[in-house]
Design a protein around this motif. Structure first.
Motif, PDB file in Angstrom:
ATOM      1  N   ILE B 167       0.854  -1.194   0.000  1.00 48.91           N
ATOM      2  CA  ILE B 167       0.000   0.000   0.000  1.00 48.91           C
ATOM      3  C   ILE B 167       0.885   1.238   0.000  1.00 48.91           C
ATOM      4  CG2 ILE B 167      -1.721   1.289   1.341  1.00 48.91           C
ATOM      5  CD1 ILE B 167      -2.765  -1.392   2.348  1.00 48.91           C
ATOM      6  N   PHE B 168       0.576   2.161  -0.891  1.00 48.61           N
ATOM      7  CA  PHE B 168       1.384   3.376  -1.009  1.00 48.61           C
ATOM      8  C   PHE B 168       0.547   4.609  -0.678  1.00 48.61           C
ATOM      9  CE2 PHE B 168       3.204   0.169  -3.734  1.00 48.61           C
ATOM     10  CZ  PHE B 168       4.559   0.257  -3.448  1.00 48.61           C
ATOM     11  N   ASP B 169       0.919   5.285   0.382  1.00 50.38           N
ATOM     12  CA  ASP B 169       0.282   6.551   0.745  1.00 50.38           C
ATOM     13  C   ASP B 169       0.952   7.619  -0.122  1.00 50.38           C
ATOM     14  OD1 ASP B 169      -0.991   8.645   1.972  1.00 50.38           O
ATOM     15  OD2 ASP B 169       0.000   8.416   3.914  1.00 50.38           O
ATOM     16  N   SER B 170       0.184   8.188  -1.062  1.00 48.38           N
ATOM     17  CA  SER B 170       0.778   9.071  -2.074  1.00 48.38           C
ATOM     18  C   SER B 170       0.684  10.535  -1.673  1.00 48.38           C
ATOM     19  CB  SER B 170       0.058   8.871  -3.409  1.00 48.38           C
ATOM     20  OG  SER B 170       0.074   7.508  -3.762  1.00 48.38           O
ATOM     21  N   PRO B 171       1.447  11.394  -2.348  1.00 50.84           N
ATOM     22  CA  PRO B 171       1.307  12.828  -2.085  1.00 50.84           C
ATOM     23  C   PRO B 171      -0.024  13.339  -2.660  1.00 50.84           C
ATOM     24  CG  PRO B 171       3.286  12.352  -3.406  1.00 50.84           C
ATOM     25  CD  PRO B 171       2.482  11.107  -3.350  1.00 50.84           C
ATOM     26  N   PRO B 172      -0.501  14.486  -2.200  1.00 50.19           N
ATOM     27  CA  PRO B 172      -1.721  15.062  -2.767  1.00 50.19           C
ATOM     28  C   PRO B 172      -1.436  15.703  -4.122  1.00 50.19           C
ATOM     29  CG  PRO B 172      -0.838  16.540  -1.112  1.00 50.19           C
ATOM     30  CD  PRO B 172       0.041  15.309  -1.110  1.00 50.19           C
ATOM     31  N   GLY B 173      -2.499  16.111  -4.798  1.00 51.37           N
ATOM     32  CA  GLY B 173      -2.347  16.832  -6.061  1.00 51.37           C
ATOM     33  C   GLY B 173      -2.370  15.907  -7.254  1.00 51.37           C
ATOM     34  N   THR B 174      -1.900  16.430  -8.387  1.00 52.97           N
ATOM     35  CA  THR B 174      -1.869  15.626  -9.613  1.00 52.97           C
ATOM     36  C   THR B 174      -0.564  15.860 -10.372  1.00 52.97           C
ATOM     37  OG1 THR B 174      -3.053  17.429 -10.696  1.00 52.97           O
ATOM     38  CG2 THR B 174      -4.372  15.560 -10.009  1.00 52.97           C
ATOM     39  N   SER B 175       0.457  16.364  -9.684  1.00 56.20           N
ATOM     40  CA  SER B 175       1.699  16.697 -10.390  1.00 56.20           C
ATOM     41  C   SER B 175       2.711  15.554 -10.323  1.00 56.20           C
ATOM     42  CB  SER B 175       2.284  17.996  -9.825  1.00 56.20           C
ATOM     43  OG  SER B 175       2.612  17.809  -8.477  1.00 56.20           O
ATOM     44  N   CYS B 176       3.944  15.827 -10.756  1.00 53.03           N
ATOM     45  CA  CYS B 176       4.959  14.772 -10.934  1.00 53.03           C
ATOM     46  C   CYS B 176       5.080  13.789  -9.757  1.00 53.03           C
ATOM     47  CB  CYS B 176       6.320  15.392 -11.240  1.00 53.03           C
ATOM     48  SG  CYS B 176       6.336  16.349 -12.745  1.00 53.03           S
ATOM     49  N   PRO B 177       5.145  14.274  -8.514  1.00 50.45           N
ATOM     50  CA  PRO B 177       5.302  13.301  -7.424  1.00 50.45           C
ATOM     51  C   PRO B 177       4.161  12.275  -7.373  1.00 50.45           C
ATOM     52  CG  PRO B 177       5.778  15.514  -6.634  1.00 50.45           C
ATOM     53  CD  PRO B 177       5.221  15.674  -8.022  1.00 50.45           C
ATOM     54  N   VAL B 178       2.942  12.727  -7.697  1.00 53.11           N
ATOM     55  CA  VAL B 178       1.792  11.810  -7.680  1.00 53.11           C
ATOM     56  C   VAL B 178       1.916  10.782  -8.805  1.00 53.11           C
ATOM     57  CG1 VAL B 178      -0.718  11.639  -7.828  1.00 53.11           C
ATOM     58  CG2 VAL B 178       0.333  13.615  -6.729  1.00 53.11           C
ATOM     59  N   ILE B 179       2.334  11.254  -9.972  1.00 51.84           N
ATOM     60  CA  ILE B 179       2.511  10.332 -11.100  1.00 51.84           C
ATOM     61  C   ILE B 179       3.538   9.273 -10.726  1.00 51.84           C
ATOM     62  CG2 ILE B 179       3.123  10.136 -13.550  1.00 51.84           C
ATOM     63  CD1 ILE B 179       0.640  11.945 -12.954  1.00 51.84           C
ATOM     64  N   GLU B 180       4.658   9.726 -10.159  1.00 47.18           N
ATOM     65  CA  GLU B 180       5.721   8.790  -9.790  1.00 47.18           C
ATOM     66  C   GLU B 180       5.229   7.801  -8.732  1.00 47.18           C
ATOM     67  OE1 GLU B 180       8.638   8.800 -11.425  1.00 47.18           O
ATOM     68  OE2 GLU B 180       9.132   6.973 -10.326  1.00 47.18           O
ATOM     69  N   ALA B 181       4.414   8.289  -7.815  1.00 43.45           N
ATOM     70  CA  ALA B 181       3.948   7.431  -6.715  1.00 43.45           C
ATOM     71  C   ALA B 181       2.922   6.405  -7.191  1.00 43.45           C
ATOM     72  CB  ALA B 181       3.357   8.291  -5.598  1.00 43.45           C
ATOM     73  N   THR B 182       2.151   6.736  -8.227  1.00 44.33           N
ATOM     74  CA  THR B 182       1.025   5.878  -8.606  1.00 44.33           C
ATOM     75  C   THR B 182       1.238   5.072  -9.890  1.00 44.33           C
ATOM     76  OG1 THR B 182       0.023   7.752  -9.779  1.00 44.33           O
ATOM     77  CG2 THR B 182      -0.714   7.372  -7.521  1.00 44.33           C
ATOM     78  N   LYS B 183       2.259   5.418 -10.671  1.00 48.58           N
ATOM     79  CA  LYS B 183       2.309   4.870 -12.030  1.00 48.58           C
ATOM     80  C   LYS B 183       2.498   3.359 -12.098  1.00 48.58           C
ATOM     81  CE  LYS B 183       7.152   5.748 -13.080  1.00 48.58           C
ATOM     82  NZ  LYS B 183       8.101   6.625 -13.759  1.00 48.58           N
ATOM     83  N   ASP B 184       3.083   2.755 -11.075  1.00 50.30           N
ATOM     84  CA  ASP B 184       3.273   1.303 -11.101  1.00 50.30           C
ATOM     85  C   ASP B 184       2.209   0.539 -10.321  1.00 50.30           C
ATOM     86  OD1 ASP B 184       5.520   1.437 -12.713  1.00 50.30           O
ATOM     87  OD2 ASP B 184       6.857   1.741 -10.984  1.00 50.30           O
ATOM     88  N   ALA B 185       1.212   1.251  -9.812  1.00 48.72           N
ATOM     89  CA  ALA B 185       0.211   0.581  -8.971  1.00 48.72           C
ATOM     90  C   ALA B 185      -0.763  -0.231  -9.816  1.00 48.72           C
ATOM     91  CB  ALA B 185      -0.548   1.624  -8.147  1.00 48.72           C
TER      92      ALA B 185
END
Lengths: 112, 288
Positions: B167-185
């Protein structure tokens, strides 16, 4: 002596831009030749990061002796400007370019 | 199985859901919860576990060496982030702005910008029984979250196999950090609240996940405040509402004390139970 202003327009009656890195323009006044030139910096609005050092680098190419601005440069820009040796005067963010120049000559702006 | 918990709006309850869901699932399964909100990780406030490992994390940044430099200005030209600046006869590097892409270094004709490691943060790995907890934290002054998120993913991939629910608790928003956090899920849970702000940012998050071609569902937190527009939107868009966490003062109190809410609020446990069924179903699909 060359004096740079951060501005929202391209002539003496333009408003100053209080920002450094994301200033819309800078104006350069060469008081020996009595010449006013400008640089369009509006591209910086598209930079997510690093607008400060980029603008500082650009300014360096005009080799001004004095920079008159509003809030003053941020950390990264300040690091660059320090190397250029330009003297920075702040607090002119709410003035026109003309007023800022008069304030500078009247010694009422704060020197960084 | 990788599940990312994200949101458009900040403060909707990503961490509340992440910590409660992870702890709940760990009652029966092997779970690793990772806090990828590296700019302000806070899952750790709710997890009691023992430190297993602590690692400094480094990113590679260029360092100028003047000796061979011909001052061609190529480095400055190729840097999209203004992290390399040519100033007369000097090249200045701003490591905080550097994205570590190597372009300036690789394209330098005289190899005058070798890449060197610079510390950007710390990764900590904790464990309590079935529950592993990994947290990465950026150092103060660092501006780039993406490189640390990337390295944290790498650590998780090396340490935990498919048998773990990750389980990955991601950053808020929709910018680069979110993409990086979610792209392999494998699956994304979007947490929102039933308010105009919640809905506005949920729409942005939904568009982002569609762009990434992710399967996702929505959890509505603080259900009972605001209005029904989020529910109507989900119906209209045929987005699955996975759970509704009620708005309650008791939940806020438990949260403020750093306690897990599902342990004391049966309604919340029941909602997590529903999510568990979905997750176990997905897990079978992923592992096959």
């Amino acid at each position: 002596m060359k004096i740079a202003f951060t501005t929202k327009g391209t002539n003496w009656s333009s408003a100053m831009d209080p920002r450094f890195g994301r200033t819309e323009y800078f104006l350069i006044y060469d008081d020996e030749k009595d010449e006013l030139s400008h640089y369009d910096n509006r591209d910086s609005a598209n930079d997510a990061h690093g607008a400060g050092p980029k603008t500082a680098q650009k300014l360096f190419e005009f080799s001004p002796n004095i920079l008159i601005t509003g809030n003053g440069p941020g950390g990264n820009a300040a690091t660059v400007l320090e190397k250029t040796g330009v003297k920075i005067f702040i607090g002119a963010g709410e003035m026109t370019v003309k007023e800022a120049y008069e304030a500078f000559k009247g010694d009422t702006l704060k020197k960084l | 199985m990788k599940i990312a918990i994200a949101s458009g709006k900040g403060g909707t309850g990503k961490t509340t859901l992440s910590t409660n869901l992870a702890s709940f699932l760990a009652e029966e399964h092997e779970v690793v919860l990772t806090d990828l909100d590296v700019e302000e990780p806070n899952s750790g406030l709710f997890i009691e576990a023992d430190l297993v490992r602590e690692k400094d994390k480094f990113k590679m940044v260029p360092e100028w060496s003047a000796d061979e430099c011909i001052l061609c200005g190529n480095c400055q030209k190729v840097c999209n982030f203004h992290a390399v600046i040519q100033l007369g006869e000097m090249i200045m590097v701003f490591p905080e702005l550097c994205h570590g892409c190597y372009a300036c270094s690789e394209l330098c004709p005289t190899s005058s910008l070798p890449m060197i490691p610079k510390k950007m943060g710390v990764l900590k790995h904790f464990r309590n029984g079935n529950l592993n907890f990994v947290e990465s934290r950026l150092d103060i002054g660092e501006e780039q979250a993406v490189p640390l998120i990337k390295q944290t993913h790498k650590y998780i991939d090396q340490q935990f196999d498919d048998n773990f629910i990750r389980i990955f608790d991601s950053p808020p928003g929709t910018s680069c950090p979110v993409i990086e956090a979610t792209k392999d899920a494998d699956y994304i849970i979007l947490v929102t609240e039933p308010t105009p702000f919640g809905l506005h940012d949920l729409k942005l998050a939904v568009e982002t996940m569609k762009e990434l071609k992710k399967e996702f569902g929505v959890v509505i937190n603080r259900f009972g405040i605001g209005n029904d527009d989020v529910l109507a939107y989900c119906n209209e868009e045929q987005i699955k509402v996975l759970a509704k966490i009620p708005n309650s003062r008791r939940i806020a109190e438990l949260y403020s004390q750093g306690r897990l809410i599902y342990k004391e609020i049966p309604e919340v446990r029941a909602e997590l139970e529903k999510m568990k069924d979905l997750i176990m179903g997905k897990m079978k699909e992923v592992v096959k």
